[in-house]
Design an enzyme around this catalytic site. Sequence first.
Site: not given
Length: 309
Positions: A23, A25-28, A30, A45, A143
């Site tokens: 996975g 996304g904007g966070f980084g 996984v 993560k 969230d």
Amino acid sequence: MELQRPKFESVGNESLENWQLIGFGGFGQVFKARHKKWRCDVAIKLPRHAAGDIELCEEANHMAKVSLHSSVLRLYGIYRGCPPNGGQNIQLGIVMELMDRGSVQTLLETLSGPPPWPLAFRLAYEIAQGMNFLHEKNILHHDLKPSNVLLDGDLHAKLADFGLSRVSTSVLMSSEEMSTVKGGTCQYMPPESFDPSYKPVRKFDIYSYGILLWSIICGKKPFPDATLALLKLKIPKGDRPPCDEIDQRKAEGLRELVGLMERCWDGDPSKRPDFGECDEITKDVFSKHRAGIHQAVGQVMKKLVQLNL
């Protein structure tokens, strides 16, 4: 000021093998990896940038306070090392329980609709349980949405992604994606949160839970075609996902759950219930269908196996 890292078990490259990206996304990113000594797969993560270390450590601290609850994703430790394709720089990461069956969002997409009623009601109950525990620990999620509720091998729900979590009333900022603004994802944000002066409180999560209940009951995403600008205009004016297609006679307890859902997304925060009440109502609704849960889970698992998921 030196970064204060959480005092958790340290996990390094020497303990991990078989890394696999699952996975991003904007966070980084996984990753899934095998822990050699624990003899189990874990999720790791990693933030996109080193500047995300502070936020990552804050997220780990929040997880540590609540991850022993059965409806919250379990924290195993902190990764410190050089991940695959990550160059020579040392990175920090969160080592977590690996959830085998994706999220509520992927489940709804796979089923092209809602899950069988016993499973839908169990999901509603387990999410309420987890959120009540978070609030009792004075932690807000901020969230709450289908993609942040993960599923284990038996399709039990666990709250995840505490990247926006803060102790009550702290100010949040995020720039993850177009539909995400200060303090959460627009489709799941209460009308009062669009005010620039808004400071988060517990009623934020309650509203998000109401929208999440609608997604589980209907098997759809709320406001699928609405732009960010339109959401910011219409939600404060009272727009909510449509309920006219919900036949409340379809299942015992569905009327009560829809009533709870509508109270949760009330435009007046003072009229929204707390998660203690949500827990009580969803527990009662699920109790009426507990006898059918094994058949419901088996039905869904059969479809997932057929699709090789």
